[in-house]
Design a protein around this motif. Structure first.
Motif, PDB file in Angstrom:
ATOM      1  N   PHE A  84       1.756   3.280  -6.189  1.00  0.00           N
ATOM      2  CA  PHE A  84       0.485   3.182  -5.479  1.00  0.00           C
ATOM      3  C   PHE A  84       0.528   1.912  -4.637  1.00  0.00           C
ATOM      4  CE2 PHE A  84      -4.127   2.372  -5.299  1.00  0.00           C
ATOM      5  CZ  PHE A  84      -4.604   3.643  -5.025  1.00  0.00           C
ATOM      6  N   TYR A  85       0.470   2.054  -3.319  1.00  0.00           N
ATOM      7  CA  TYR A  85       0.524   0.912  -2.412  1.00  0.00           C
ATOM      8  C   TYR A  85      -0.884   0.556  -1.960  1.00  0.00           C
ATOM      9  CZ  TYR A  85       5.546   1.726  -1.964  1.00  0.00           C
ATOM     10  OH  TYR A  85       6.880   1.868  -2.198  1.00  0.00           O
ATOM     11  N   THR A  86      -1.129  -0.745  -1.816  1.00  0.00           N
ATOM     12  CA  THR A  86      -2.433  -1.232  -1.355  1.00  0.00           C
ATOM     13  C   THR A  86      -2.220  -2.200  -0.208  1.00  0.00           C
ATOM     14  OG1 THR A  86      -3.323  -1.080  -3.587  1.00  0.00           O
ATOM     15  CG2 THR A  86      -4.556  -2.416  -2.027  1.00  0.00           C
ATOM     16  N   LEU A  87      -2.984  -2.025   0.873  1.00  0.00           N
ATOM     17  CA  LEU A  87      -2.983  -2.945   1.996  1.00  0.00           C
ATOM     18  C   LEU A  87      -4.199  -3.863   1.844  1.00  0.00           C
ATOM     19  CD1 LEU A  87      -1.996  -3.917   4.804  1.00  0.00           C
ATOM     20  CD2 LEU A  87      -3.489  -2.144   5.779  1.00  0.00           C
ATOM     21  N   LEU A 131      -7.917  -2.636   2.047  1.00  0.00           N
ATOM     22  CA  LEU A 131      -8.347  -1.830   3.193  1.00  0.00           C
ATOM     23  C   LEU A 131      -7.859  -0.393   3.131  1.00  0.00           C
ATOM     24  CD1 LEU A 131      -7.744  -4.091   6.315  1.00  0.00           C
ATOM     25  CD2 LEU A 131      -9.900  -3.520   5.230  1.00  0.00           C
ATOM     26  N   ASP A 132      -6.690  -0.185   2.536  1.00  0.00           N
ATOM     27  CA  ASP A 132      -6.128   1.157   2.545  1.00  0.00           C
ATOM     28  C   ASP A 132      -5.171   1.311   1.368  1.00  0.00           C
ATOM     29  OD1 ASP A 132      -5.974   3.727   3.601  1.00  0.00           O
ATOM     30  OD2 ASP A 132      -4.296   3.246   4.913  1.00  0.00           O
ATOM     31  N   TRP A 133      -4.905   2.582   1.024  1.00  0.00           N
ATOM     32  CA  TRP A 133      -4.054   2.903  -0.110  1.00  0.00           C
ATOM     33  C   TRP A 133      -3.145   4.061   0.260  1.00  0.00           C
ATOM     34  CZ3 TRP A 133      -9.109   1.982   0.208  1.00  0.00           C
ATOM     35  CH2 TRP A 133      -9.589   0.852  -0.456  1.00  0.00           C
ATOM     36  N   TRP A 134      -1.980   4.109  -0.376  1.00  0.00           N
ATOM     37  CA  TRP A 134      -1.076   5.238  -0.195  1.00  0.00           C
ATOM     38  C   TRP A 134      -0.336   5.471  -1.506  1.00  0.00           C
ATOM     39  CZ3 TRP A 134       4.515   5.522   0.353  1.00  0.00           C
ATOM     40  CH2 TRP A 134       4.954   6.816   0.639  1.00  0.00           C
ATOM     41  N   TYR A 135      -0.290   6.734  -1.924  1.00  0.00           N
ATOM     42  CA  TYR A 135       0.423   7.086  -3.143  1.00  0.00           C
ATOM     43  C   TYR A 135       1.727   7.777  -2.781  1.00  0.00           C
ATOM     44  CZ  TYR A 135       1.636   8.994  -7.644  1.00  0.00           C
ATOM     45  OH  TYR A 135       2.298   9.302  -8.793  1.00  0.00           O
ATOM     46  N   ASP A 136       2.833   7.204  -3.251  1.00  0.00           N
ATOM     47  CA  ASP A 136       4.167   7.759  -3.029  1.00  0.00           C
ATOM     48  C   ASP A 136       4.477   8.676  -4.204  1.00  0.00           C
ATOM     49  OD1 ASP A 136       6.823   8.340  -2.646  1.00  0.00           O
ATOM     50  OD2 ASP A 136       7.460   6.259  -2.403  1.00  0.00           O
ATOM     51  N   ASP A 137       4.362   9.981  -3.993  1.00  0.00           N
ATOM     52  CA  ASP A 137       4.611  10.953  -5.060  1.00  0.00           C
ATOM     53  C   ASP A 137       6.006  10.828  -5.641  1.00  0.00           C
ATOM     54  OD1 ASP A 137       2.141  12.431  -5.183  1.00  0.00           O
ATOM     55  OD2 ASP A 137       2.667  13.305  -3.244  1.00  0.00           O
ATOM     56  N   ALA A 138       7.009  10.650  -4.793  1.00  0.00           N
ATOM     57  CA  ALA A 138       8.408  10.609  -5.250  1.00  0.00           C
ATOM     58  C   ALA A 138       8.667   9.414  -6.165  1.00  0.00           C
ATOM     59  CB  ALA A 138       9.350  10.573  -4.051  1.00  0.00           C
ATOM     60  N   ALA A 139       8.120   8.261  -5.817  1.00  0.00           N
ATOM     61  CA  ALA A 139       8.355   7.043  -6.603  1.00  0.00           C
ATOM     62  C   ALA A 139       7.285   6.806  -7.662  1.00  0.00           C
ATOM     63  CB  ALA A 139       8.425   5.832  -5.674  1.00  0.00           C
ATOM     64  N   VAL A 185      -8.101   6.845  -4.932  1.00  0.00           N
ATOM     65  CA  VAL A 185      -7.060   7.850  -5.155  1.00  0.00           C
ATOM     66  C   VAL A 185      -7.123   8.923  -4.071  1.00  0.00           C
ATOM     67  CG1 VAL A 185      -6.250   9.661  -6.718  1.00  0.00           C
ATOM     68  CG2 VAL A 185      -6.863   7.409  -7.623  1.00  0.00           C
ATOM     69  N   ALA A 186      -8.330   9.359  -3.727  1.00  0.00           N
ATOM     70  CA  ALA A 186      -8.481  10.371  -2.673  1.00  0.00           C
ATOM     71  C   ALA A 186      -7.974   9.833  -1.330  1.00  0.00           C
ATOM     72  CB  ALA A 186      -9.940  10.796  -2.558  1.00  0.00           C
ATOM     73  N   ARG A 187      -8.277   8.578  -1.024  1.00  0.00           N
ATOM     74  CA  ARG A 187      -7.824   7.978   0.224  1.00  0.00           C
ATOM     75  C   ARG A 187      -6.312   7.781   0.234  1.00  0.00           C
ATOM     76  NH1 ARG A 187     -11.997   5.646   3.335  1.00  0.00           N
ATOM     77  NH2 ARG A 187     -14.013   5.719   2.297  1.00  0.00           N
ATOM     78  N   ALA A 188      -5.713   7.625  -0.941  1.00  0.00           N
ATOM     79  CA  ALA A 188      -4.263   7.419  -1.045  1.00  0.00           C
ATOM     80  C   ALA A 188      -3.474   8.686  -0.748  1.00  0.00           C
ATOM     81  CB  ALA A 188      -3.908   6.899  -2.437  1.00  0.00           C
ATOM     82  N   ARG A 189      -4.122   9.824  -0.760  1.00  0.00           N
ATOM     83  CA  ARG A 189      -3.468  11.108  -0.448  1.00  0.00           C
ATOM     84  C   ARG A 189      -3.481  11.308   1.061  1.00  0.00           C
ATOM     85  NH1 ARG A 189      -0.607  12.742  -4.822  1.00  0.00           N
ATOM     86  NH2 ARG A 189      -1.844  12.383  -6.675  1.00  0.00           N
ATOM     87  N   GLN A 190      -2.600  10.629   1.740  1.00  0.00           N
ATOM     88  CA  GLN A 190      -2.516  10.684   3.188  1.00  0.00           C
ATOM     89  C   GLN A 190      -1.054  10.657   3.601  1.00  0.00           C
ATOM     90  OE1 GLN A 190      -3.679   7.099   5.298  1.00  0.00           O
ATOM     91  NE2 GLN A 190      -3.544   5.892   3.430  1.00  0.00           N
TER      92      GLN A 190
END
Length: 125
Positions: free
Chosen positions: A117-120, A106-114, A53-58
Motif C-alpha cells: 500500500f503506497y501513500t503520497l 494526498l493519494d494511495w495506491w495498492y499494488d496487488d502483485a506486491a 482503500v477504495a481510492r487505492a484501487r486505481q
C-alpha cells in the motif's frame, strides 16, 4: 450505433480502475486537500480507512516510482514523499490529526502483485 453499444461501453467504463491522481500543480494539490476534507467530514476512522482503500484501487500513478520531490509556488514550497506499507497497517491508520505542517496524505495506491500500500504525503512550507 446499435442499441446495445452504449450499454457495453458503460459496462467497460465502470469496470476499469479509476484514473490515477497526479500532483500536477500547487492548485491541484490544494484542490485535492479540499476534496479529501470534504469527503471525510463527519466520517469515522473506519469509514475513512475504507475510503482510502477504495481510492487505492486505481491505475498505477507516476508518483509511486518516485521517493521525494518538491514543487514551488512563490513563497510556498510543497515537499512530497512516498511511503510503502502492508495494506492492513496502512488502511487501519487513524485519520491525520497532526498540524498541517506535519504533512498530509494526498493519494494511495495498492499494488496487488506486491501486496503493498503506497501513500503520497505532502508538506507545505
Amino acid at each position: 450505433m446499435p442499441v446495445w453499444m452504449p450499454a457495453i461501453l458503460a459496462t467497460l467504463a465502470l469496470s476499469l480502475p479509476a484514473l490515477a491522481w497526479e500532483p500536477q500543480s500547487p492548485a491541484a494539490v490544494q484542490s485535492r486537500i479540499d476534496e479529501l476534507q470534504k469527503a471525510w467530514s463527519g466520517k469515522s476512522a473506519e469509514e475513512i480507512a475504507q475510503d482510502k482503500v477504495a481510492r487505492a484501487r486505481q491505475a498505477r500513478p507516476q508518483w509511486v516510482s518516485r521517493s521525494a520531490w518538491k514543487m514551488e509556488l512563490g513563497p510556498i514550497t510543497y515537499y512530497f514523499a512516498v511511503g510503502k506499507a502492508g495494506l492492513h497497517a496502512a488502511a487501519s491508520a487513524p485519520a491525520p490529526t497532526a498540524p498541517a505542517t506535519a504533512g498530509r496524505p494526498l493519494d494511495w495506491w495498492y499494488d496487488d502483485a506486491a501486496g503493498a500500500f503506497y501513500t503520497l504525503v505532502v508538506d507545505a512550507r
